[in-house]
Design an enzyme around this catalytic site. Sequence first.
Site, PDB file in Angstrom:
ATOM      1  NE  ARG A 315      -3.744  -1.636  -0.092  1.00  0.00           N
ATOM      2  CZ  ARG A 315      -4.072  -2.706  -0.789  1.00  0.00           C
ATOM      3  NH1 ARG A 315      -3.728  -2.835  -1.537  1.00  0.00           N
ATOM      4  NH2 ARG A 315      -5.259  -3.798  -0.785  1.00  0.00           N
ATOM      5  CD  GLU A 344      -2.496   3.268  -6.579  1.00  0.00           C
ATOM      6  OE1 GLU A 344      -3.782   2.233  -6.186  1.00  0.00           O
ATOM      7  OE2 GLU A 344      -1.213   2.483  -5.191  1.00  0.00           O
ATOM      8  CG  HIS A 363      -2.299  -1.049  -7.635  1.00  0.00           C
ATOM      9  ND1 HIS A 363      -2.598  -0.270  -7.015  1.00  0.00           N
ATOM     10  CD2 HIS A 363      -2.445  -2.263  -6.649  1.00  0.00           C
ATOM     11  CE1 HIS A 363      -3.690  -0.862  -5.710  1.00  0.00           C
ATOM     12  NE2 HIS A 363      -2.718  -2.287  -5.664  1.00  0.00           N
TER      13      HIS A 363
END
Length: 652
Positions: A315, A344, A363
């Site tokens: 994370r 993000e 990601h």
Amino acid sequence: MHTSESKQAATVHFQDLRACHGAILTRPTPMAASTGPIVDPSLRLRHFSSLSRRLFLAPSRLHASPILRHRLPRFVAMAGGSDPKPRVLVAEKLGEAGMELLKGEADVECSYNLSPEELRSKIALCDALIVRSGTKVGRDVFESSGGRLRVVGRAGVGIDNVDLAAATEHGCLVVNAPTANTVAAAEHGIALLTAMARNIARSDASMKSGKWERNKYVGVSLVGKTLAILGFGKVGSEVARRAKGLGMHVIAHDPYAAADRAHAIGVELVTFDEALARADFISLHMPLTPSTSKILNDEAFAKMKNGVRIINVARGGVIDEEALLRALDSGVVSQAALDVFTREPPSAQDKLVLNEKVTVTPHLGASTVEAQEEVAIEIAEAVLGALKGELASTAVNAPMVPAEMLIKDAATDTSPLKFLTDMLTLTHEVMSELAPFVVLAEKLGRLAIQLVAGGSGVKSVKVTYTSARTSGDLDTRLLRAMVTKGLIEPISDAHVNLVNADFIARKRGIRISEERVYLDGSPEDPIESIMVHIANVESKFPTAMSGNGEITVEGRVKDGIPHLTKVGSFQVDASMEGSLILCRQVDQPGMIGFVGGILGDQNVNVSYMSVGRIAPRKHAVMAIGVDDEPSNEALKKIGDIPAIEEFVFLKL
């Protein structure tokens, strides 16, 4: 249900039970078979206390919340084949295998890239919503659903984008898919590690620009290097296996990791500080919790060897990104490889993304064809099962009552409605009596786990209750669940409730035993004290170790408020509210003034101070309650006081 037809046809669905989690039905009535919803307007509701909501409905919430605004419970008897299919909104792309499962049992609408306004307008017509990480499911979504939304499925592990408290208040179950992308995430971590070590991304970009710079992109070998894995769960252990195959020496820090499991794959468990100091590479695989937020900060980088390399596929929030930039500039960190970011997507001008020492991917940890299909299947099965009223093992915000528990034989006098009412009423009575002790149990677990330094992993926990009641008159299941909640939630992404507490503890290899010490006195109060022992671990505050080598903390309830009354062998008296500083010191005049002055200079408000000592002028433990978190500078100054031998800051 008093007929054979209704016995065969009727099924109590979970979506109709969830409303009962927020209320007690004080006048149950039998339920007749029907093809539509049945609501008895004479049912009167008596809401649970905030404590019961915390236990049954909102395990992620640690404080009292407003009274739930549930609609009347709906008990639906569905005649086989006559009820319409539930409607499922898929708001982000889902693998084809999962879509096929959903379409076989539900009406499915796929609408991607919805604006918040578009999502709110659609949700009132949906029984279930499936999202990944890109769709925010906030309180406004649940309010817009008008009570129809029964299940939110998060296709992945993290649930940062779902408001669990709002879901619980609106009677909506949240499920995730925690296991399907484990291998994909581990493989991506290794891919980033090797690409960073050999400058793959930078040399590729160089060649595409027409250059041939062999000398500029000399890499480093992995053989013999030390990889520190922070977070030794499913993904972390898979990364370790692969790194061992590359010839790396692997160490790990995780207070819950079992030493035997780590040793079986050749991994050495160490403390957090030791992991930072020894590592050539650091790979993060921990959830984002209050205790892990910005865990790699300026202080942590200062403990690392120069030239360390950082990999993060966990994370973004676990790294202080500004601190990482400073560490890159100073040379403490020579390179970083990041798949996740605090925000993000990051902005086009993000300094980390543009830094030539940083390899970045958008990601992609779970982004393999195989993982996407597995995640899609796992979340589809969880959502469909929940819509049918089945027990969902991946639920994160509420305990479930299996439908079969509520389907009673038609020949008996116990209807499903009365069974549920009796069960809830009994639980409410127990919880009302134990209310302050339940809060105490959770805080003792939360405090105890923060005292663990790591190295061998938490495997054995004992909870001791001192009471004047016999075992038959004291139900400790609530207390054990809350100790487990306090132990596990601060450093994991698990959400512990009354139903899943024992399962989650076993899954993490933690054995929780209970001991009852009979007190000769009045049984009017259910419990005199609760003590939590953690065996076979090291402590970051050695004073917390009792004579038998266990971390030991004891608490009592005084005037309805939980108090810490013993740490190790020292008696203390500290209200377990806010945050706490524990100091072991030489007992001498002026100590309270020294520490209070340091905190005052930093504008940290002190709520109380208490001192427990063995004898005058010997050793003492000072407990200091603070309303604000002291800065690292303030804590360092406290530690530098000559008479203070050790100290620890704890968040309660």
